[in-house]
Design a protein around this motif. Structure first.
Motif, PDB file in Angstrom:
ATOM      1  N   THR A  64      56.610   8.333 -16.530  1.00  0.00           N
ATOM      2  CA  THR A  64      55.996   8.739 -15.263  1.00  0.00           C
ATOM      3  C   THR A  64      55.888   7.558 -14.313  1.00  0.00           C
ATOM      4  OG1 THR A  64      54.737  10.439 -16.399  1.00  0.00           O
ATOM      5  CG2 THR A  64      53.967   9.777 -14.220  1.00  0.00           C
ATOM      6  N   VAL A  65      55.405   6.431 -14.802  1.00  0.00           N
ATOM      7  CA  VAL A  65      55.291   5.244 -13.961  1.00  0.00           C
ATOM      8  C   VAL A  65      56.655   4.796 -13.460  1.00  0.00           C
ATOM      9  CG1 VAL A  65      54.629   2.823 -13.946  1.00  0.00           C
ATOM     10  CG2 VAL A  65      53.175   4.507 -15.079  1.00  0.00           C
ATOM     11  N   GLU A  66      57.644   4.877 -14.358  1.00  0.00           N
ATOM     12  CA  GLU A  66      58.992   4.484 -13.964  1.00  0.00           C
ATOM     13  C   GLU A  66      59.513   5.398 -12.866  1.00  0.00           C
ATOM     14  OE1 GLU A  66      62.779   5.230 -16.352  1.00  0.00           O
ATOM     15  OE2 GLU A  66      62.237   3.158 -16.900  1.00  0.00           O
ATOM     16  N   GLY A  67      59.207   6.685 -12.987  1.00  0.00           N
ATOM     17  CA  GLY A  67      59.659   7.616 -11.960  1.00  0.00           C
ATOM     18  C   GLY A  67      58.961   7.395 -10.625  1.00  0.00           C
ATOM     19  N   VAL A  68      57.686   7.030 -10.668  1.00  0.00           N
ATOM     20  CA  VAL A  68      56.930   6.816  -9.437  1.00  0.00           C
ATOM     21  C   VAL A  68      57.482   5.642  -8.646  1.00  0.00           C
ATOM     22  CG1 VAL A  68      54.695   6.112  -8.525  1.00  0.00           C
ATOM     23  CG2 VAL A  68      54.822   7.909 -10.253  1.00  0.00           C
ATOM     24  N   TYR A  69      57.817   4.544  -9.335  1.00  0.00           N
ATOM     25  CA  TYR A  69      58.255   3.329  -8.639  1.00  0.00           C
ATOM     26  C   TYR A  69      59.777   3.194  -8.579  1.00  0.00           C
ATOM     27  CZ  TYR A  69      53.443   1.715  -8.728  1.00  0.00           C
ATOM     28  OH  TYR A  69      52.093   1.584  -8.520  1.00  0.00           O
ATOM     29  N   ARG A  70      60.476   4.291  -8.918  1.00  0.00           N
ATOM     30  CA  ARG A  70      61.926   4.219  -8.888  1.00  0.00           C
ATOM     31  C   ARG A  70      62.466   4.000  -7.489  1.00  0.00           C
ATOM     32  NH1 ARG A  70      62.898   8.915 -11.156  1.00  0.00           N
ATOM     33  NH2 ARG A  70      62.492   8.064 -13.223  1.00  0.00           N
ATOM     34  N   PHE A  71      61.690   4.381  -6.474  1.00  0.00           N
ATOM     35  CA  PHE A  71      62.159   4.250  -5.081  1.00  0.00           C
ATOM     36  C   PHE A  71      62.375   2.791  -4.681  1.00  0.00           C
ATOM     37  CE2 PHE A  71      57.535   4.063  -4.899  1.00  0.00           C
ATOM     38  CZ  PHE A  71      57.314   2.982  -4.063  1.00  0.00           C
ATOM     39  N   LEU A  72      61.745   1.856  -5.414  1.00  0.00           N
ATOM     40  CA  LEU A  72      61.910   0.445  -5.066  1.00  0.00           C
ATOM     41  C   LEU A  72      63.340  -0.044  -5.265  1.00  0.00           C
ATOM     42  CD1 LEU A  72      58.638  -1.048  -6.607  1.00  0.00           C
ATOM     43  CD2 LEU A  72      59.168  -0.751  -4.179  1.00  0.00           C
ATOM     44  N   LEU A  73      64.139   0.724  -6.011  1.00  0.00           N
ATOM     45  CA  LEU A  73      65.518   0.324  -6.268  1.00  0.00           C
ATOM     46  C   LEU A  73      66.495   0.908  -5.262  1.00  0.00           C
ATOM     47  CD1 LEU A  73      65.568   0.749 -10.164  1.00  0.00           C
ATOM     48  CD2 LEU A  73      65.135  -1.335  -8.830  1.00  0.00           C
ATOM     49  N   THR A  74      65.984   1.676  -4.302  1.00  0.00           N
ATOM     50  CA  THR A  74      66.870   2.268  -3.296  1.00  0.00           C
ATOM     51  C   THR A  74      67.285   1.208  -2.278  1.00  0.00           C
ATOM     52  OG1 THR A  74      64.991   2.906  -1.920  1.00  0.00           O
ATOM     53  CG2 THR A  74      65.758   4.503  -3.567  1.00  0.00           C
ATOM     54  N   PRO A  75      68.447   1.386  -1.631  1.00  0.00           N
ATOM     55  CA  PRO A  75      68.889   0.407  -0.609  1.00  0.00           C
ATOM     56  C   PRO A  75      67.885   0.232   0.519  1.00  0.00           C
ATOM     57  CG  PRO A  75      70.692   1.868  -1.221  1.00  0.00           C
ATOM     58  CD  PRO A  75      69.468   2.425  -1.868  1.00  0.00           C
ATOM     59  N   ARG A  76      67.210   1.310   0.892  1.00  0.00           N
ATOM     60  CA  ARG A  76      66.222   1.214   1.972  1.00  0.00           C
ATOM     61  C   ARG A  76      65.110   0.233   1.618  1.00  0.00           C
ATOM     62  NH1 ARG A  76      61.508   4.435   2.516  1.00  0.00           N
ATOM     63  NH2 ARG A  76      60.568   4.266   4.598  1.00  0.00           N
TER      64      ARG A  76
ATOM     65  N   TRP B 208      65.255  -2.091  -0.742  1.00  0.00           N
ATOM     66  CA  TRP B 208      65.805  -3.438  -0.854  1.00  0.00           C
ATOM     67  C   TRP B 208      65.786  -4.128   0.507  1.00  0.00           C
ATOM     68  CZ3 TRP B 208      66.635  -6.707  -4.599  1.00  0.00           C
ATOM     69  CH2 TRP B 208      66.803  -6.243  -5.905  1.00  0.00           C
ATOM     70  N   GLY B 209      66.175  -3.400   1.553  1.00  0.00           N
ATOM     71  CA  GLY B 209      66.160  -3.976   2.898  1.00  0.00           C
ATOM     72  C   GLY B 209      64.751  -4.322   3.350  1.00  0.00           C
ATOM     73  N   ILE B 210      63.783  -3.420   3.047  1.00  0.00           N
ATOM     74  CA  ILE B 210      62.387  -3.684   3.434  1.00  0.00           C
ATOM     75  C   ILE B 210      61.863  -4.924   2.721  1.00  0.00           C
ATOM     76  CG2 ILE B 210      60.032  -2.804   3.274  1.00  0.00           C
ATOM     77  CD1 ILE B 210      61.159  -0.003   3.705  1.00  0.00           C
ATOM     78  N   ASN B 211      62.116  -5.030   1.429  1.00  0.00           N
ATOM     79  CA  ASN B 211      61.600  -6.174   0.663  1.00  0.00           C
ATOM     80  C   ASN B 211      62.215  -7.495   1.117  1.00  0.00           C
ATOM     81  OD1 ASN B 211      60.001  -4.474  -0.893  1.00  0.00           O
ATOM     82  ND2 ASN B 211      61.584  -4.176  -2.438  1.00  0.00           N
ATOM     83  N   VAL B 212      63.516  -7.491   1.394  1.00  0.00           N
ATOM     84  CA  VAL B 212      64.163  -8.714   1.869  1.00  0.00           C
ATOM     85  C   VAL B 212      63.592  -9.122   3.232  1.00  0.00           C
ATOM     86  CG1 VAL B 212      66.347  -9.685   2.678  1.00  0.00           C
ATOM     87  CG2 VAL B 212      66.274  -8.373   0.560  1.00  0.00           C
ATOM     88  N   PHE B 213      63.389  -8.142   4.103  1.00  0.00           N
ATOM     89  CA  PHE B 213      62.809  -8.442   5.412  1.00  0.00           C
ATOM     90  C   PHE B 213      61.420  -9.057   5.277  1.00  0.00           C
ATOM     91  CE2 PHE B 213      59.967  -7.070   8.844  1.00  0.00           C
ATOM     92  CZ  PHE B 213      60.580  -7.678   9.935  1.00  0.00           C
ATOM     93  N   VAL B 214      60.582  -8.479   4.409  1.00  0.00           N
ATOM     94  CA  VAL B 214      59.219  -8.996   4.224  1.00  0.00           C
ATOM     95  C   VAL B 214      59.244 -10.406   3.647  1.00  0.00           C
ATOM     96  CG1 VAL B 214      57.078  -8.669   2.927  1.00  0.00           C
ATOM     97  CG2 VAL B 214      58.169  -6.722   4.046  1.00  0.00           C
TER      98      VAL B 214
ATOM     99  N   GLU C  30      54.764   5.790  -0.317  1.00  0.00           N
ATOM    100  CA  GLU C  30      55.884   6.165  -1.170  1.00  0.00           C
ATOM    101  C   GLU C  30      55.409   6.508  -2.580  1.00  0.00           C
ATOM    102  OE1 GLU C  30      58.972   6.679  -0.602  1.00  0.00           O
ATOM    103  OE2 GLU C  30      59.362   5.847   1.378  1.00  0.00           O
ATOM    104  N   VAL C  31      54.439   5.754  -3.107  1.00  0.00           N
ATOM    105  CA  VAL C  31      53.916   6.036  -4.448  1.00  0.00           C
ATOM    106  C   VAL C  31      53.232   7.396  -4.484  1.00  0.00           C
ATOM    107  CG1 VAL C  31      52.182   5.319  -6.135  1.00  0.00           C
ATOM    108  CG2 VAL C  31      53.708   3.624  -5.120  1.00  0.00           C
ATOM    109  N   GLU C  32      52.432   7.684  -3.467  1.00  0.00           N
ATOM    110  CA  GLU C  32      51.751   8.980  -3.429  1.00  0.00           C
ATOM    111  C   GLU C  32      52.755  10.122  -3.344  1.00  0.00           C
ATOM    112  OE1 GLU C  32      49.149   8.679  -0.137  1.00  0.00           O
ATOM    113  OE2 GLU C  32      47.616   7.506  -1.212  1.00  0.00           O
ATOM    114  N   TYR C  33      53.774   9.931  -2.562  1.00  0.00           N
ATOM    115  CA  TYR C  33      54.796  10.975  -2.451  1.00  0.00           C
ATOM    116  C   TYR C  33      55.546  11.154  -3.764  1.00  0.00           C
ATOM    117  CZ  TYR C  33      58.972  13.436  -0.835  1.00  0.00           C
ATOM    118  OH  TYR C  33      59.994  14.331  -0.688  1.00  0.00           O
ATOM    119  N   ALA C  34      55.890  10.007  -4.406  1.00  0.00           N
ATOM    120  CA  ALA C  34      56.609  10.095  -5.673  1.00  0.00           C
ATOM    121  C   ALA C  34      55.771  10.768  -6.752  1.00  0.00           C
ATOM    122  CB  ALA C  34      57.037   8.702  -6.125  1.00  0.00           C
ATOM    123  N   ARG C  35      54.462  10.488  -6.796  1.00  0.00           N
ATOM    124  CA  ARG C  35      53.588  11.129  -7.782  1.00  0.00           C
ATOM    125  C   ARG C  35      53.486  12.627  -7.531  1.00  0.00           C
ATOM    126  NH1 ARG C  35      48.683   6.670  -7.975  1.00  0.00           N
ATOM    127  NH2 ARG C  35      49.719   5.220  -9.425  1.00  0.00           N
TER     128      ARG C  35
END
Length: 295
Positions: A20-32, A34-40, A259-264
């Motif tokens: 469940t936790v893996e599914g919730v935070y899976r969005f962090l691996l999306t290209p979008r 990745w771009g947000i994290n690099v920018f920050v 994103e976490v709330e939406y994924a949950r």
């Protein structure tokens, strides 16, 4: 009547909770993301660096102001030096006591000058030296409107003047509008060369003691030193850059939480997943299950 019974839902085991936790935070691996994290990761150090640089600029101006004050105090005590030894005027020589010898020539008025909270004008007289050039000398300040008749005449014959050396003003400084032929808006060699028939030093002197009937004009700090508008702009920019850094962190956590709330909610089936996202989640879940089975 039979009393209804409630069954407690079975708890998810460690493997299910991990999934469940893996599914919730899976969005962090999306290209979008990745771009947000690099920018920050790039934006925060950049904002901190720029804020620190602006703060250092403000602190350097504070040190310059203190140095100017100490220099002004020392200049009043040190002996006057010949004019030629202090030229050209810079931050180190501005305000130092200079001496020059010559004969007074053309006299001009510099209107719209303030002293002790009152408006008046400077009495500016050209001192023609043996070098063939003229040194603008502010002999004093008079209150009221600019009127040649109010200005005391300059001493005749050879004179030696002693006062604080100053850099030429910007040609656009001083009074605006139409000026009489015996007036100048700024004490600038670029302006004075058009009003007198001889060459002019790129500097001027304000006398230590004003001539009779006038007040002495104090020396001013060199341009670009002290707490001027630019110094407070540096301080304002410092705050802005640090606010940008904090705002970047705040927005990142806000996006992450959303994103976490939406994924949950999607994991619980409370919201419908987008087809592409659902397909990715199914593939990831299948890969996780196959990996768990292999282990």
């Amino acid at each position: 009547m039979r009393t209804p019974t409630f069954r407690r839902a079975p708890r998810a085991g460690p493997r299910g909770r991990h999934r469940t936790v893996e599914g919730v935070y899976r969005f962090l691996l999306t290209p979008r993301w990745w771009g947000i994290n690099v920018f920050v990761l790039l934006a925060i150090p950049f904002c901190v660096f720029m804020g620190s640089w602006q703060l250092s600029r403000f602190e350097s101006r504070l040190h310059e102001q203190q140095a100017v004050r100490e220099q002004a105090t020392a200049d009043r005590k040190e002996a006057a030096r010949p004019l030629r030894e202090l030229l050209p005027v810079d931050k180190n020589t501005s305000g130092r006591r200079a001496t020059a010898t010559g004969r007074y020539g053309k006299q001009l008025l510099v209107p719209d000058r303030e002293l002790d909270g009152k408006r008046g004008f400077y009495v500016l007289t050209m001192l023609r030296t043996d070098e063939g050039k003229a040194l603008p000398v502010v002999r004093g300040w008079l209150p009221g409107d600019a009127d040649t008749a109010k200005a005391p005449a300059a001493p005749a014959g050879d004179v030696t003047v002693t006062g604080a050396l100053q850099a030429s003003e910007n040609p656009g400084a001083g009074a605006s509008g139409g000026l009489a032929p015996d007036q100048t808006a700024a004490i600038s060699s670029a302006s004075l060369v058009n009003l007198v028939p001889y060459r002019v030093y790129d500097a001027w002197v304000t006398l230590d003691k004003a001539d009779s009937g006038m007040k002495a004009v104090p020396a001013t700090a060199p341009q670009g030193t002290g707490l001027d508008l630019k110094a407070f702009q540096n301080l304002g920019y410092t705050g802005e850059w640090f606010v940008f850094a904090g705002f970047t962190v705040f927005m990142w956590f806000r996006l992450l939480r959303r994103e976490v709330e939406y994924a949950r909610d999607a994991e619980l089936g409370l919201v419908a997943q987008a087809p592409a996202e659902a397909a990715r989640n199914e593939k990831a879940a299948a890969a996780s299950e196959s990996g768990a089975a292999a282990s």
